[in-house]
Design an enzyme around this catalytic site. Structure first.
Site, mmCIF file in Angstrom:
data_model
loop_
_atom_site.group_PDB
_atom_site.id
_atom_site.type_symbol
_atom_site.label_atom_id
_atom_site.label_comp_id
_atom_site.label_asym_id
_atom_site.label_seq_id
_atom_site.Cartn_x
_atom_site.Cartn_y
_atom_site.Cartn_z
ATOM 1 N N ASP A 45 9.381 2.598 -0.588
ATOM 2 C CA ASP A 45 8.359 3.291 0.183
ATOM 3 C C ASP A 45 8.638 3.011 1.660
ATOM 4 O O ASP A 45 8.274 1.963 2.178
ATOM 5 C CB ASP A 45 6.960 2.800 -0.228
ATOM 6 C CG ASP A 45 5.884 3.406 0.646
ATOM 7 O OD1 ASP A 45 4.686 3.201 0.345
ATOM 8 O OD2 ASP A 45 6.227 4.087 1.642
ATOM 9 N N TYR A 67 0.864 -1.191 0.000
ATOM 10 C CA TYR A 67 0.000 0.000 0.000
ATOM 11 C C TYR A 67 0.893 1.231 0.000
ATOM 12 O O TYR A 67 1.813 1.332 0.815
ATOM 13 C CB TYR A 67 -0.891 -0.009 1.247
ATOM 14 C CG TYR A 67 -1.814 1.179 1.383
ATOM 15 C CD1 TYR A 67 -1.581 2.146 2.370
ATOM 16 C CD2 TYR A 67 -2.916 1.334 0.557
ATOM 17 C CE1 TYR A 67 -2.439 3.239 2.512
ATOM 18 C CE2 TYR A 67 -3.786 2.430 0.701
ATOM 19 C CZ TYR A 67 -3.530 3.373 1.673
ATOM 20 O OH TYR A 67 -4.366 4.454 1.816
ATOM 21 N N LYS A 92 4.694 9.346 8.560
ATOM 22 C CA LYS A 92 4.609 8.846 9.925
ATOM 23 C C LYS A 92 5.685 9.420 10.856
ATOM 24 O O LYS A 92 5.607 10.585 11.246
ATOM 25 C CB LYS A 92 4.595 7.307 9.896
ATOM 26 C CG LYS A 92 3.386 6.758 9.091
ATOM 27 C CD LYS A 92 3.397 5.266 9.015
ATOM 28 C CE LYS A 92 2.406 4.755 7.990
ATOM 29 N NZ LYS A 92 1.003 4.779 8.437
HETATM 30 P P1 KE4 Z 1 -0.710 8.283 4.360
HETATM 31 O O1 KE4 Z 1 -1.200 8.961 3.096
HETATM 32 O O2 KE4 Z 1 -1.811 7.476 5.047
HETATM 33 O O3 KE4 Z 1 0.014 9.227 5.321
HETATM 34 O O4 KE4 Z 1 0.417 7.235 3.928
HETATM 35 C C1 KE4 Z 1 0.109 6.272 2.959
HETATM 36 C C2 KE4 Z 1 1.071 5.100 3.113
HETATM 37 C C3 KE4 Z 1 2.094 4.967 2.196
HETATM 38 N N1 KE4 Z 1 2.985 3.944 2.295
HETATM 39 C C4 KE4 Z 1 2.885 3.033 3.295
HETATM 40 C C5 KE4 Z 1 3.887 1.922 3.360
HETATM 41 C C6 KE4 Z 1 1.855 3.124 4.255
HETATM 42 O O5 KE4 Z 1 1.755 2.188 5.236
HETATM 43 C C7 KE4 Z 1 0.930 4.184 4.176
HETATM 44 C C8 KE4 Z 1 -0.212 4.344 5.156
HETATM 45 N N2 KE4 Z 1 -0.327 3.323 6.148
HETATM 46 C C9 KE4 Z 1 -1.668 3.099 6.638
HETATM 47 C C10 KE4 Z 1 -1.602 1.914 7.610
HETATM 48 N N3 KE4 Z 1 -1.458 0.690 6.944
HETATM 49 C C11 KE4 Z 1 -2.231 4.319 7.262
HETATM 50 C C12 KE4 Z 1 -3.477 4.078 8.085
HETATM 51 C C13 KE4 Z 1 -4.708 4.618 7.384
HETATM 52 O O6 KE4 Z 1 -4.871 4.392 6.144
HETATM 53 O O7 KE4 Z 1 -5.522 5.250 8.094
#
Ligand code: KE4
Length: 430
Positions: free
Chosen positions: A239, A144, A267
């Protein structure tokens, strides 16, 4: 543990917010029941709307590596807030955090700050396409990279639990430029690259996958991607939104000694405020506006409060590097303790762990890619485990497709309480 007020707050939220949440994975869809509404948090503990204290293994999905409400972060945000909250103009603070990140992370000269991990990954892919002049990208099923259209093709995390591998709204035109490969399968990636000669701009990968549970790379997988990219002039994007500044000061590039061409962050780099970033050597970053032709922008990018929180967090991690080994030791202790109690049951399971990332899968086979993760997530075992742990005051990820993130505010007493809870709950797993 009672959750009446959380349920009432959820009912009210659903009237004015889609699904009652601002991010789907918070809605407990994968595990059922109403989500917990939190009032405040400190260190390793959450305090919810019903006054329950919970040991937190999500830590805002990663950012709170030193625990909630870290004094250095709070002090920085409060003092900067008094100077004004946003200017839309450059500030010295942005240069300070950029310089610190460049010092901590291998193989990067420059970094651009944005407001989320999605923005970081979306911008990194645009940069790779602009730099190479190519259009296709390769991602991995179950990984993701945020909710940008190009990534919502068999994405991991919340996208999986909604059974919408290709989210509605993503056009065929977009989807056709995203090629899907199997994680930990270098032969599959090679076949795809060879079938798309000179058409692939980048391979984007979670170097340690965290959105199908925690899945470390198999021996040679990342090195294989590096060699494949070198042989075909493809940019390798790590990523590191989850792993950056968590698995080591320099992230997975440092931990596993494999170099990426572009690295994305989120994060931890924001210390809990909205920050994403992407970074590379100057030769690649020079293609970004205003220096180069690849456009990318953001009103609140480099926001002073977010930069203050991120700079305080990175400074603390850079000055207290023993925290990384402390976190690994605590995670190993938790792993061994849970394994011991789960071994005493007839329920097949596997635990994946690297650094301070860990996940429990009720699976008879190892979980090494999306297919095995999805198979492990079928049935009600995880749901039972989740709610059982919650009842014992332990807050783990509300989905089998997520990773637990430990924070260094966790004490060994907290870990023992978690293991005791696991033992109690494991007896209920039929
Ligand atoms: P954000 O756009 O949510 O800040 O980041 C996206 C993203 C990109 N790359 C990786 C490896 C990630 O894990 C994420 C976002 N992680 C999720 C949890 N699996 C955020 C939680 C959510 O979607 O509310």
């Amino acid at each position: 543990m009672l959750y009446q007020r959380s349920s009432a707050l959820f009912a009210a939220a659903k009237k004015v917010i889609p699904g009652g949440v601002n991010s789907p994975v918070r809605a407990f869809t994968a595990v059922g029941g109403d989500p917990i509404f939190v009032e405040k948090a400190k260190g390793a503990y959450l305090y919810d709307a019903d006054g329950n204290q919970l040991i937190d293994y999500i830590n805002s999905w990663g950012p709170m590596i030193l625990g909630h409400a870290h004094p250095d972060v709070l002090e920085a945000v409060i003092s900067y807030a008094k100077k004004g909250t946003s200017f839309g103009m450059p500030t010295e603070l942005e240069t300070k955090i950029a310089s610190l990140a460049v010092e901590m992370v291998p193989n990067i000269d420059k970094i651009r700050f944005v407001n989320s991990g999605t923005e970081a990954c979306m911008s990194a892919v645009r940069l790779a396409r602009g730099y190479t002049g190519r259009e296709k990208i390769i991602k991995f099923a179950g990984c993701y990279h945020g909710h940008s259209d190009s990534f919502l093709i068999q994405a991991g995390s919340g996208a999986v639990t909604f059974g919408t591998p290709n989210s509605p709204g993503v056009t065929q035109g977009t989807a056709q430029d995203t090629l899907l490969a199997r994680y930990n399968d270098i032969d599959h990636v090679t076949t795809i690259v060879e079938a798309n000669k000179d058409a692939v701009a980048c391979i984007i990968v979670e170097p340690v996958a965290g959105n199908m549970g925690c899945i470390p790379p198999k021996e040679g997988f990342l090195e294989g991607l590096r060699a494949l990219c070198d042989a075909h002039d493809i940019l390798l994007i790590f990523d590191e939104v989850m792993t950056g500044f968590r698995l080591a000061p320099g992230g997975v590039q440092e931990l596993l000694n494999v170099r990426a061409d572009i690295v994305t962050f989120g994060k931890v780099i924001g210390g809990g405020l909205p920050v994403g970033a992407f970074a590379a050597k100057a030769e690649i970053m020079g293609h970004l506006a205003p220096e180069g032709p690849v456009y990318q922008a953001g009103t609140l990018s480099g926001n002073p409060l977010a930069m203050a929180a991120g700079f305080a967090m990175l400074t603390a991690l850079n000055n207290e590097r023993e925290v990384f080994s402390s976190l690994s030791q605590k995670t190993e202790y938790l792993h061994k303790g849970m394994a011991k109690v789960l071994d005493a049951t007839s329920r097949p399971y596997t635990i994946n762990r690297i650094g301070s990332m860990i996940s429990v899968h009720f699976s008879e086979t190892p979980v090494t890619d999306f297919e095995t993760a999805a198979k492990a997530a079928t049935g009600d075992a995880f749901k039972t485990f989740f709610h059982g742990m919650l009842k014992e005051g332990i807050y783990i990820a509300p989905s089998a497709f997520e990773t637990w993130f430990l924070c260094d505010a966790l004490t060994y007493d907290d870990l023992d309480a978690t293991i005791v809870a696991c033992e109690k709950v494991s007896k209920t797993l039929a």
